[in-house]
Design an enzyme around this catalytic site. Structure first.
Site, PDB file in Angstrom:
ATOM      1  N   PHE A 127      44.002 -45.829 -38.347  1.00 26.81           N
ATOM      2  CA  PHE A 127      44.576 -46.933 -39.263  1.00 26.81           C
ATOM      3  C   PHE A 127      46.107 -46.803 -39.267  1.00 26.81           C
ATOM      4  O   PHE A 127      46.634 -45.606 -39.467  1.00 26.81           O
ATOM      5  CB  PHE A 127      44.217 -46.658 -40.685  1.00 26.81           C
ATOM      6  CG  PHE A 127      44.674 -47.591 -41.722  1.00 26.81           C
ATOM      7  CD1 PHE A 127      44.474 -49.124 -41.699  1.00 26.81           C
ATOM      8  CD2 PHE A 127      45.799 -47.496 -42.477  1.00 26.81           C
ATOM      9  CE1 PHE A 127      44.877 -49.990 -42.330  1.00 26.81           C
ATOM     10  CE2 PHE A 127      46.596 -48.220 -43.240  1.00 26.81           C
ATOM     11  CZ  PHE A 127      46.269 -49.378 -43.161  1.00 26.81           C
ATOM     12  N   GLY A 145      54.113 -48.477 -31.756  1.00 29.02           N
ATOM     13  CA  GLY A 145      53.796 -47.327 -31.148  1.00 29.02           C
ATOM     14  C   GLY A 145      52.968 -46.320 -31.787  1.00 29.02           C
ATOM     15  O   GLY A 145      52.787 -45.223 -31.459  1.00 29.02           O
ATOM     16  N   GLY A 186      49.902 -46.306 -33.260  1.00 27.76           N
ATOM     17  CA  GLY A 186      48.573 -46.133 -32.834  1.00 27.76           C
ATOM     18  C   GLY A 186      48.617 -45.572 -31.594  1.00 27.76           C
ATOM     19  O   GLY A 186      47.785 -44.619 -31.249  1.00 27.76           O
ATOM     20  N   ASN A 219      37.291 -58.246 -32.237  1.00 25.10           N
ATOM     21  CA  ASN A 219      38.656 -57.523 -32.438  1.00 25.10           C
ATOM     22  C   ASN A 219      39.309 -57.551 -31.275  1.00 25.10           C
ATOM     23  O   ASN A 219      39.532 -56.431 -30.650  1.00 25.10           O
ATOM     24  CB  ASN A 219      38.664 -56.198 -33.349  1.00 25.10           C
ATOM     25  CG  ASN A 219      40.153 -55.815 -33.746  1.00 25.10           C
ATOM     26  OD1 ASN A 219      40.899 -56.349 -33.288  1.00 25.10           O
ATOM     27  ND2 ASN A 219      40.044 -54.744 -34.586  1.00 25.10           N
ATOM     28  N   TYR A 237      43.297 -50.824 -26.550  1.00 20.92           N
ATOM     29  CA  TYR A 237      42.569 -49.817 -26.090  1.00 20.92           C
ATOM     30  C   TYR A 237      42.348 -49.876 -24.548  1.00 20.92           C
ATOM     31  O   TYR A 237      42.511 -48.718 -23.968  1.00 20.92           O
ATOM     32  CB  TYR A 237      41.116 -49.632 -26.644  1.00 20.92           C
ATOM     33  CG  TYR A 237      40.933 -49.180 -28.233  1.00 20.92           C
ATOM     34  CD1 TYR A 237      42.024 -48.598 -28.644  1.00 20.92           C
ATOM     35  CD2 TYR A 237      40.303 -50.048 -29.120  1.00 20.92           C
ATOM     36  CE1 TYR A 237      42.139 -48.403 -30.373  1.00 20.92           C
ATOM     37  CE2 TYR A 237      40.202 -49.857 -30.426  1.00 20.92           C
ATOM     38  CZ  TYR A 237      41.237 -49.152 -31.046  1.00 20.92           C
ATOM     39  OH  TYR A 237      41.428 -48.959 -32.382  1.00 20.92           O
TER      40      TYR A 237
END
Length: 100
Positions: free
Chosen positions: A26, A35, A37, A64, A71
């Protein structure tokens, strides 16, 4: 600024190695895109290396798209052949009370 990566250790019987499972990542919406995450995932990847893990895994909702793209940009691969299986308290409570 609230941000966190909640994770725990797993074990793969296929690989005979430990792994890390990311339960939640989160970053407060106002701070996304800076940056944070990526830095959290890089730190988890570092822990996985330090702990000789065979896997670093997590889930993402199929709708999402921004997260999926993020990812994948880091090298993660979606595993479409795997399905989430879940029991909530009523179901596992009933199973626990069931006579063998």
């Amino acid at each position: 600024m609230p941000c966190f990566a909640l994770f725990f250790t797993t074990f793969s019987t296929f690989l005979c190695q430990p792994g890390l499972y990311l339960e939640d990542l989160f970053v407060e919406p106002a701070h996304r895109g800076h940056g944070i995450g990526k830095a959290l995932l890089q730190r988890l990847a570092g822990l996985a290396v330090e702990r000789d893990c065979g896997r670093l895994e997590w889930r993402v909702l199929d709708w999402n798209e921004p997260s999926i793209k993020f990812y994948e940009s880091l090298g993660a691969k979606l595993m479409p052949e795997w399905e989430l299986v879940r029991m909530t308290a009523p179901e596992f409570g009933a199973l626990a009370r069931r006579k063998a």
